[in-house]
Design a protein around this motif. Sequence first.
Motif: not given
Length: 496
Positions: A217-222, A252-254, A318-324
């Motif tokens: 991908g061309d975006v951050p992955v978490g 990311f954990a909840a 997570a959506s505030t930091t990564v897209k995947v």
Amino acid sequence: MCGIVAIHDPVTTHAELGHQMLDRVRHRGPDGYGSRTVGDTWLGHTRLAIVDLADGDQPLGSDDGHWVVANGEIYNHSDLREDAGYAFRTRSDSEAALAAARSGSDDDLAELRGMFAFVVAHADGTVLAARDPLGVKPLYWVRDGSMTAFASELGAFDPQTRPHVEEFPPGFRWSPESGLARFRDLRTDVAPVESRDDAIAAIRSSFVDSVRYRMMGDVPVGVFLSGGLDSSLVAAVMARYADPSRGPIHSFAAGTKDSTDLAAARRVADHLGLEHHERVFGPDEVVAVLPDVVGCMESYEPSLVRSGVPNYLLSELASTTVKVVLTGEGADELFAGYDHLRAIDHEQLAEELIRSVEGLHNLNLQRCDRVTMAHGLEARVPFLDRSLVYLAQRIPIEWKLPRERGQEKALLREAFAGWLPDDILWRPKEQFGDGSGMADVMQREAYRVAADRDWQAVRVAGLPAPRSREELAYQRMFADHLEGVHPRVLGRFATA
């Protein structure tokens, strides 16, 4: 990852209806909105930009007049470009789906490695729809007279249309001329793996390749990290093969304040050097978000809702930091990770496992897709790469049963010895709703969400009798989401 709508009708056009439907799945793609009438087909697309950010807008066209709207990712698109015999115009992985559909070959469709649902149309009136063999990406459709309409979610369709909507079957393609036809099966009869050591080596190699494909991908992955075995292994492979120039891996954990998942996830993140984020929630937040979770998942099954709430809140974070994000779905179905499987006869267990994999598109994969896409976040499932699905069927069932320390999934744990702390690698399994604390919350809060004095006497029209006060509450939320659907067909979408 995106939302798609397509309406094929040789008699009349449906642009207004198409835009109405596309607006209802706008949450799936906040980065772009496009439409086009191609021959007898209206195509609509709302984009979450992951690959080829500059030139990947859809509908995406070819030099010879084919156009595609696609949802998902084709992980081997770079490999397919080398032998496609097709002049690619962009770097978008979705163009590999366009090339495969344009060729007219089921073999080319079968070579697509990834998660996808797409529709391709041409000015001459031809159209083709296809969905990945596991059904990782959703697709629904309705055939009404001369019109055939497709959408990524059931809620995209008008209330008066929903009673006729069906799930498009995984691993199939459709055209008006040839109808529905399967292009790839999940089952294999290839010879079994010869030795346990060979199985362990093959599991490690296949899983590493699968995770690395999904870091594309061309975006951050978490990564979603529960602290259990499956998500921890995903994180371990990501940490080992991450490109340092792209920054740290975000995890990311909840869970509730004292949940076991949060504690275990912190330990894994510290060990692997991940940039860790937590979403701690309480009972009031759970009750407040339940209608949104049931509505976006389009399911009222209690175990899915219990796991869906933490994942929904986690996706929002997570959506505030990564897209995947990568997740651990599928390992239990491949490697017999559930306790109840121990009681099944060995000869029947192999069939039960493949049936459970085939049914994931109505259960965990549906939850995974919906709660992430509700926040414009793409989830990838490396355990469900076709190489691992086929490999798991080649492993003798006796090797999947508890052995070392009496733990399930011993083969998987042995394959990654040394990659994680021993207490994490051999941590006993907990359901996500239990480890996150959701199960305890809902046992305490059931009276708030369904206050009926005699709840066992109450039923929602069209749905089965609720098994618990909690399930009754979810059924009501589910029926509210699908308002306008006739009761006799409402039950068809309980887990669809």
